[in-house]
Scaffold this active site. Structure first.
Site, PDB file in Angstrom:
ATOM      1  CE  LYS A   1       3.507  -1.018 -75.506  1.00 19.54           C
ATOM      2  NZ  LYS A   1       4.767  -0.931 -74.804  1.00 19.54           N
TER       3      LYS A   1
ATOM      4  CD  GLU B   1       2.414 -15.246 -82.438  1.00 17.50           C
ATOM      5  OE1 GLU B   1       2.285 -14.031 -82.738  1.00 17.50           O
ATOM      6  OE2 GLU B   1       3.511 -15.784 -82.207  1.00 17.50           O
TER       7      GLU B   1
ATOM      8  N   GLY C   1       4.898  -4.338 -72.434  1.00 18.87           N
ATOM      9  CA  GLY C   1       3.972  -5.477 -72.487  1.00 18.87           C
ATOM     10  C   GLY C   1       4.081  -6.379 -71.264  1.00 18.87           C
ATOM     11  NE  ARG C   2      10.398  -7.197 -70.633  1.00 13.75           N
ATOM     12  CZ  ARG C   2      10.613  -6.607 -71.806  1.00 13.75           C
ATOM     13  NH1 ARG C   2       9.786  -6.840 -72.816  1.00 13.75           N
ATOM     14  NH2 ARG C   2      11.624  -5.799 -71.985  1.00 13.75           N
TER      15      ARG C   2
ATOM     16  CD  GLU D   1       9.619  -9.982 -74.349  1.00 16.50           C
ATOM     17  OE1 GLU D   1       8.839  -9.192 -73.810  1.00 16.50           O
ATOM     18  OE2 GLU D   1       9.257 -10.779 -75.242  1.00 16.50           O
TER      19      GLU D   1
ATOM     20  CG  HIS E   1       7.785 -36.066 -55.844  1.00 20.21           C
ATOM     21  ND1 HIS E   1       8.135 -37.167 -55.083  1.00 20.21           N
ATOM     22  CD2 HIS E   1       7.243 -35.172 -54.984  1.00 20.21           C
ATOM     23  CE1 HIS E   1       7.778 -36.963 -53.824  1.00 20.21           C
ATOM     24  NE2 HIS E   1       7.234 -35.741 -53.741  1.00 20.21           N
TER      25      HIS E   1
ATOM     26  CE  LYS F   1       7.132 -10.361 -82.548  1.00 21.54           C
ATOM     27  NZ  LYS F   1       6.757  -9.083 -81.957  1.00 21.54           N
TER      28      LYS F   1
HETATM   29  O1  F6P Z   1       7.058 -10.627 -79.326  1.00 21.99           O
HETATM   30  C1  F6P Z   1       7.269 -10.184 -78.024  1.00 21.99           C
HETATM   31  C2  F6P Z   1       6.173  -9.274 -77.581  1.00 21.99           C
HETATM   32  O2  F6P Z   1       6.269  -8.045 -78.223  1.00 21.99           O
HETATM   33  C3  F6P Z   1       6.169  -9.103 -76.081  1.00 21.99           C
HETATM   34  O3  F6P Z   1       7.050  -8.149 -75.645  1.00 21.99           O
HETATM   35  C4  F6P Z   1       4.752  -8.790 -75.816  1.00 21.99           C
HETATM   36  O4  F6P Z   1       4.401  -8.964 -74.476  1.00 21.99           O
HETATM   37  C5  F6P Z   1       4.071  -9.771 -76.738  1.00 21.99           C
HETATM   38  O5  F6P Z   1       4.895  -9.814 -77.878  1.00 21.99           O
HETATM   39  C6  F6P Z   1       2.678  -9.421 -77.136  1.00 21.99           C
HETATM   40  O6  F6P Z   1       2.614  -8.160 -77.725  1.00 21.99           O
HETATM   41  P1  F6P Z   1       1.236  -7.425 -77.894  1.00 21.99           P
HETATM   42  O7  F6P Z   1       0.665  -7.189 -76.558  1.00 21.99           O
HETATM   43  O8  F6P Z   1       1.567  -6.155 -78.629  1.00 21.99           O
HETATM   44  O9  F6P Z   1       0.334  -8.310 -78.727  1.00 21.99           O
END
Ligand code: F6P
Length: 530
Positions: free
Chosen positions: A206, A212, A263-264, A349, A380, A489
């Site tokens: 987003k 990452e 995002g979620r 979240e 199990h 972060k």
């Molecule tokens: O660090 C949490 C977060 O901001 C989430 O809310 C989001 O889904 C995820 O990181 C990934 O964010 P992005 O889609 O901006 O890479």
């Protein structure tokens, strides 16, 4: 703009406390079934694509009536309407919350829509059409055998869950891979099996700033060129609200979305591209239609017959009165193996917060922890604790009536297990031998789909989104921000510079400093270069 009231500051709250103390905590479901011949009929209902049995839960009609009063007293309905209408209910970021618009058919207007809605809906449909046309192109491109989604959190969990869940509907000629972790083991392992000319990389983020994803994207680009890949534009596509940043990385094929999609909650947007490639345009449109059907149910059904509302109220009842700290989710469908992980982000979240919209600190608990595994595997592993542990852990089963595989006998056996677990949890079994005694009276919810299809999955996911909305609204929190992820972060940036030797080790708390020094001592040469 209307703001919901915190439920712990409304008149029904002390009434519920008194009701819990007098009756709720002593409620025995076995007796409640004996006393109320219509208990199943009352506490079960249909909603689009989902049948729900809520009767094996620790409530009765009186507790439910008080919970409905609580919902009304907080102004839940006005808050829900404000979300659908596009008001900026995400107040800490001053944004609308409009994932429902992503599944709204073109040209449908709702009462109270903010003036921007028509334009937003037109943008949604033009991006959707372009994204689905691209998905169809990829589906018919026989040179592309592997699709790699690089993204994390909401840019990974939703598409990953859905592509796995709908594997029966998936195009058989392509493999789908999901890389989320900055741990290079994951990307390295995926890349080992790939050829540049046969791979499409989807960089999903987003913000397009997530550390990452940016690192994995750069490594994938480096790998692509090192493998002799020529056509970055043809093999990399970006999904983001930040199209400038995608261009800066050299990715020109892009599908956008908007800051009013959390995002979620973004699986319904361009972030759904891997799913659209997997199940095709028709399948993706069915998924949206299932979500929209549940939206309409949530928006229009009376509260007492509104499934997301009833689930959300049960969540509040369990968390704040019974004090249950978690919910175990068990899909009785092996393809739903990423469902619990998906729900973890959605619930925790969204509602893992302790400050209300008005800035006050809550005195009541909020989000339960969500965890689980598909059945029968969970039986199990950890169901022992559900049946006989010292804590009561509510269980939520999702089962599917019709299997999509042809193997005889399996589906009945699977469903028999799902039903037997909820029965055993409630009925229990008396024994003089404590080790063999099952106390029973343990709660479970049973959600039943006719079959697992794009449409029923869409309805189920929208149901879960809305139940999270309901409990968040009652707690009076903003379910749509996530400031809690920021501090880690920031600190990681400082620590990274210390681990690489770019900066000397800064004074930290003693534990962190010792661990940083331990890494450096093992990895740096005598002159301090690492
Ligand atoms: O660090 C949490 C977060 O901001 C989430 O809310 C989001 O889904 C995820 O990181 C990934 O964010 P992005 O889609 O901006 O890479």
């Amino acid at each position: 703009m209307f703001m919901p009231l915190r439920c712990d500051q409304t008149p029904p709250w002390p009434l519920l406390q008194a009701h819990y103390a007098d009756r709720g905590r002593h409620l025995d479901m076995r007796r409640a079934f004996e006393q109320d011949a219509d208990r199943f009929a009352h506490f079960s209902q249909s909603a689009p694509h989902v049948f729900a049995d809520l009767s094996k839960n620790l409530w009765d009609r009186d507790s439910e009536a008080l919970l409905l009063d609580l919902a009304r007293a907080t102004g839940l309905e006005a808050h829900r309407n404000a979300m659908f209408a596009g008001e900026a209910i995400n107040t800490t970021e001053n944004r609308a919350v409009l994932h429902t618009l992503l599944r709204r058919p073109a040209n449908v207007a709702l009462p109270g829509d903010v003036p921007e809605t028509a334009q937003r809906l037109a943008d949604v449909h033009s991006t959707l059409n372009a994204m689905l046309a691209f998905a169809e192109e990829v589906r018919s491109d026989t040179t592309i055998t592997d699709v790699v989604n690089i993204g994390i959190g909401g840019s990974d969990l939703g598409p990953h869950m859905a592509v796995r869940a709908l594997e029966e509907f998936r195009i058989p000629s392509k493999r789908f891979h999901f890389v989320s972790n900055v741990d290079g083991h994951e990307l390295h392992h995926v890349l080992q099996g790939l050829k540049a000319e046969n791979t499409l990389f989807i960089i999903a983020s987003k913000t397009f700033t997530t550390a990452e994803t940016m690192m994995n994207a750069r490594s994938a680009l480096d790998w692509f060129t090192a493998q002799g890949g020529q056509d970055v534009a043809g093999h990399f596509v970006a999904l983001s609200t930040n199209l400038e940043a995608t261009r800066a990385l050299g990715i020109t094929t892009t599908f956008g979305f908007w800051d009013w999609v959390g995002g979620r909650y973004s699986l319904w947007s361009a972030i759904g591209l891997p799913m659209a490639i997997a199940i095709g345009e028709q399948g993706f449109r069915e998924f949206l239609a299932g979500g929209h059907a549940m939206d309409e149910h949530f928006r229009t059904a009376p509260l007492a017959q509104n499934l997301p509302v009833r689930l959300g109220l049960l969540d509040v009842w369990y968390r704040n009165f019974y004090g249950f700290t978690s919910r175990c989710v068990a899909p009785y469908h092996a393809s739903m193996c990423r469902y619990a992980a998906y729900l973890q982000q959605l619930e925790m979240e969204s509602n893992g917060k302790r400050v209300a919209l008005d800035g006050s600190t809550l005195t009541c608990a909020t989000s339960p922890a969500i965890w689980g595994e598909p059945g029968t595997n969970g039986q199990h592993a950890f169901f022992q604790m559900l049946h006989q542990g010292a804590d009561v852990l509510p269980l939520e089963i999702v089962a599917v009536r019709k299997a999509s595989h042809p193997l005889p006998g399996h589906q009945q056996k699977l469903l028999a297990n799902a039903l037997a677990q909820t029965q055993a949890l409630m009925v229990g079994k008396a024994s003089d031998d404590g080790h063999r005694h099952f106390p029973g009276n343990r709660p479970s919810t049973f959600l039943l789909l006719e079959s697992l299809t794009p449409e029923s999955l869409g309805a189920l996911i929208a149901l879960q989104e809305h139940r999270v909305f309901v409990s968040g609204a009652l707690w009076g929190i903003n379910s749509f921000d996530q400031w809690g992820v920021e501090l880690g972060k920031q600190l990681a940036k400082t620590i990274l510079a210390e681990l690489t030797g770019e900066t000397p080790v800064q004074p930290h708390d003693s534990s962190t400093e010792h661990l940083v020094r331990l890494y450096r001592n093992a990895n740096c040469d005598k002159d301090g270069a690492c």
